[in-house]
Design a protein around this motif. Structure first.
Motif, PDB file in Angstrom:
ATOM      1  N   UNK A  71      38.523   5.356 -17.757  1.00  0.00           N
ATOM      2  CA  UNK A  71      37.309   4.617 -17.404  1.00  0.00           C
ATOM      3  C   UNK A  71      36.159   5.565 -17.096  1.00  0.00           C
ATOM      4  N   UNK A  72      36.442   6.700 -16.436  1.00  0.00           N
ATOM      5  CA  UNK A  72      35.398   7.701 -16.190  1.00  0.00           C
ATOM      6  C   UNK A  72      34.771   8.166 -17.505  1.00  0.00           C
ATOM      7  N   UNK A  73      35.622   8.458 -18.468  1.00  0.00           N
ATOM      8  CA  UNK A  73      35.133   8.961 -19.751  1.00  0.00           C
ATOM      9  C   UNK A  73      34.318   7.889 -20.472  1.00  0.00           C
ATOM     10  N   UNK A  74      34.770   6.631 -20.406  1.00  0.00           N
ATOM     11  CA  UNK A  74      34.026   5.545 -21.056  1.00  0.00           C
ATOM     12  C   UNK A  74      32.658   5.347 -20.416  1.00  0.00           C
TER      13      UNK A  74
ATOM     14  N   UNK B 282      22.762   2.042 -16.829  1.00  0.00           N
ATOM     15  CA  UNK B 282      23.623   3.059 -16.249  1.00  0.00           C
ATOM     16  C   UNK B 282      23.011   3.740 -15.046  1.00  0.00           C
ATOM     17  N   UNK B 283      22.204   3.016 -14.282  1.00  0.00           N
ATOM     18  CA  UNK B 283      21.524   3.604 -13.137  1.00  0.00           C
ATOM     19  C   UNK B 283      22.441   3.635 -11.920  1.00  0.00           C
ATOM     20  N   UNK B 284      22.390   4.732 -11.189  1.00  0.00           N
ATOM     21  CA  UNK B 284      23.148   4.808  -9.941  1.00  0.00           C
ATOM     22  C   UNK B 284      22.610   3.835  -8.900  1.00  0.00           C
ATOM     23  N   UNK B 285      21.320   3.581  -8.958  1.00  0.00           N
ATOM     24  CA  UNK B 285      20.721   2.683  -7.976  1.00  0.00           C
ATOM     25  C   UNK B 285      21.339   1.299  -8.056  1.00  0.00           C
ATOM     26  N   UNK B 286      21.664   0.860  -9.259  1.00  0.00           N
ATOM     27  CA  UNK B 286      22.292  -0.454  -9.418  1.00  0.00           C
ATOM     28  C   UNK B 286      23.651  -0.478  -8.729  1.00  0.00           C
TER      29      UNK B 286
ATOM     30  N   UNK C   5      33.215  23.563 -18.496  1.00  0.00           N
ATOM     31  CA  UNK C   5      32.762  24.028 -17.190  1.00  0.00           C
ATOM     32  C   UNK C   5      31.545  23.223 -16.764  1.00  0.00           C
ATOM     33  N   UNK C   6      31.427  23.013 -15.461  1.00  0.00           N
ATOM     34  CA  UNK C   6      30.319  22.220 -14.932  1.00  0.00           C
ATOM     35  C   UNK C   6      28.984  22.925 -15.139  1.00  0.00           C
ATOM     36  N   UNK C   7      28.962  24.241 -15.038  1.00  0.00           N
ATOM     37  CA  UNK C   7      27.710  24.986 -15.098  1.00  0.00           C
ATOM     38  C   UNK C   7      27.333  25.422 -16.506  1.00  0.00           C
ATOM     39  N   UNK C   8      28.143  25.115 -17.498  1.00  0.00           N
ATOM     40  CA  UNK C   8      27.829  25.543 -18.857  1.00  0.00           C
ATOM     41  C   UNK C   8      26.621  24.802 -19.413  1.00  0.00           C
ATOM     42  N   UNK C   9      26.538  23.513 -19.154  1.00  0.00           N
ATOM     43  CA  UNK C   9      25.423  22.690 -19.622  1.00  0.00           C
ATOM     44  C   UNK C   9      24.526  22.365 -18.432  1.00  0.00           C
ATOM     45  N   UNK C  10      23.231  22.652 -18.557  1.00  0.00           N
ATOM     46  CA  UNK C  10      22.305  22.425 -17.445  1.00  0.00           C
ATOM     47  C   UNK C  10      22.124  20.945 -17.132  1.00  0.00           C
ATOM     48  N   UNK C  11      22.429  20.073 -18.074  1.00  0.00           N
ATOM     49  CA  UNK C  11      22.259  18.638 -17.832  1.00  0.00           C
ATOM     50  C   UNK C  11      23.339  18.064 -16.931  1.00  0.00           C
ATOM     51  N   UNK C  12      24.434  18.782 -16.744  1.00  0.00           N
ATOM     52  CA  UNK C  12      25.508  18.275 -15.890  1.00  0.00           C
ATOM     53  C   UNK C  12      25.031  18.068 -14.461  1.00  0.00           C
TER      54      UNK C  12
ATOM     55  N   UNK D 113      28.985   5.616 -22.310  1.00  0.00           N
ATOM     56  CA  UNK D 113      28.002   4.542 -22.423  1.00  0.00           C
ATOM     57  C   UNK D 113      26.737   4.830 -21.622  1.00  0.00           C
ATOM     58  N   UNK D 114      26.814   5.712 -20.642  1.00  0.00           N
ATOM     59  CA  UNK D 114      25.626   6.075 -19.876  1.00  0.00           C
ATOM     60  C   UNK D 114      24.848   7.213 -20.524  1.00  0.00           C
ATOM     61  N   UNK D 115      25.280   7.649 -21.715  1.00  0.00           N
ATOM     62  CA  UNK D 115      24.613   8.727 -22.454  1.00  0.00           C
ATOM     63  C   UNK D 115      24.585  10.021 -21.653  1.00  0.00           C
ATOM     64  N   UNK D 116      25.638  10.258 -20.886  1.00  0.00           N
ATOM     65  CA  UNK D 116      25.748  11.496 -20.124  1.00  0.00           C
ATOM     66  C   UNK D 116      26.523  12.529 -20.928  1.00  0.00           C
TER      67      UNK D 116
END
Length: 366
Positions: free
Chosen positions: A139-142, A196-200, A342-349, A146-149
């Protein structure tokens, strides 16, 4: 110049007569006799606006409509002579849920008494938590898909599983009777609404905590007929399942190795849990029935999960069949995921997976 007498009168010109309007503007008669094209002007914009509204609030619109229809059938006596099973699933006033629920009830820890400990039950719950861990990972991966992350780094998955463990601990303290797991339905809802907003999520969590005190509010939702939930699950699970199938685009589906692993794991994931569930429903106990109850619970719970069995078989075969061949790594699609390990490999993470309220300082994702 004419001589004699007064000067001659000026020549008289004919009055100016313009051409008829229809001759000047041939299309003016259409404008006068026909109404403005309101349909072509405003209808496309209205349809586009309504489409976006129905896309966002499809669940909020459909559930009350069908729920009201079920209520009218219940009040009208449509289920009066129906079998008990039909009444249980379709009536909106079953068991006096709304009338028997208190208006206000504040939950508190250990409200059902002091906790007890049994080794067998503890091992069974550990097995159930392990199965929930596997299903929650999917579910995390899905949700990230869908959140375009960016694809979830392993450290973020571990962090999510840790927070899930805290939720299960709170479930035990408050005596909910069940543990917490990631809602696969919410992953499908995210795909349906494309929100896919966290605020929601934060606002929804606040509403749930507040309305949990109002017993009548929860009873009203508990009166929703089960077929309505089944219809929603058909949509939500379809989206969640398609998210997993979409990852096959990174594999080479033309090789017999990939085809065998995919087909065999899906078949075993459907057949083995079905065998365990049917055996349990007929015999009253699972296929694994020894003198050690804790061992029976562990094995029966694990192999009753379709997601776990399919994932375990696929993982085992994918890491054993021709693993060391040079072309297999590309066929498995591993080269696509190297930069996301790795978490730090992509700056968008940092943008996608950093915790709100400056919690990253206490729970870093490295």
């Amino acid at each position: 110049m004419a001589g004699g007498g007064g000067g001659g009168a000026a020549p008289k010109h004919d009055d100016f007569t313009p051409h008829p309007v229809k001759d000047q503007l041939p299309g003016v008669s259409y404008c006068i006799t026909s109404p403005p094209p309101w349909r072509n002007l405003y209808l496309p914009h209205a349809v586009h606006m309504l489409k976006s509204i129905f896309d966002r609030f499809a669940v909020l619109f459909t559930i009350p409509i069908v729920w009201l229809y079920a209520y009218l059938l219940t009040v009208g006596g449509a289920y009066r002579n129906a079998p008990p099973k039909t009444q249980f699933h379709c009536r909106t006033d079953r068991s006096g849920l709304i009338g028997g629920a208190p208006w206000i009830r504040v939950p508190y820890p250990f409200q059902w008494g002091a906790p007890t400990f049994d080794a067998g039950e503890a091992f069974a719950m550990m097995a159930a938590s392990f199965v929930a861990l596997v299903e929650s990972t999917g579910a995390f991966i899905a949700v990230s898909r869908y959140a375009s992350a960016t694809p979830i780094p392993p450290s973020v998955l571990s962090r999510g599983i840790g927070w899930q463990g805290i939720g299960i601990l709170l479930d035990g303290l408050f005596g909910t009777g069940n543990g917490s797991s990631v809602s696969v339905e919410n992953a499908g809802l995210l795909a349906l609404t494309r929100v896919g907003s966290r605020r929601v999520v934060q606002i929804s969590a606040g509403f749930m905590i507040f309305f949990s005190i109002l017993g009548k509010f929860g009873a009203v939702f508990a009166s929703i007929p089960a077929p309505i939930f089944a219809a929603m699950y058909c949509i939500f699970f379809a989206y969640a399942g398609s998210a997993g199938i979409g990852f096959l685009q990174f594999c080479n589906l033309n090789t017999f190795r990939t085809k065998f692993i995919l087909g065999f794991s899906v078949f075993m994931g459907l057949s083995v849990p079905q065998y365990f569930n049917e055996y349990t429903s007929i015999a009253g106990y699972g296929p694994v029935h020894t003198h050690s109850r804790w061992f029976n619970d562990i094995v029966n719970v694990i192999f009753s999960s379709k997601a776990f069995v399919a994932g375990f078989v696929a993982y085992l075969l994918d890491n054993t069949i021709d693993r060391h061949e040079a072309s297999v790594r590309r066929d498995r699609g591993y080269h696509w995921w190297d930069k996301f390990r790795s978490y730090r490999t992509d700056t968008r993470s940092e943008e996608f997976y950093s915790l709100p309220f400056n919690l990253n300082k206490f729970f870093p994702s490295v």
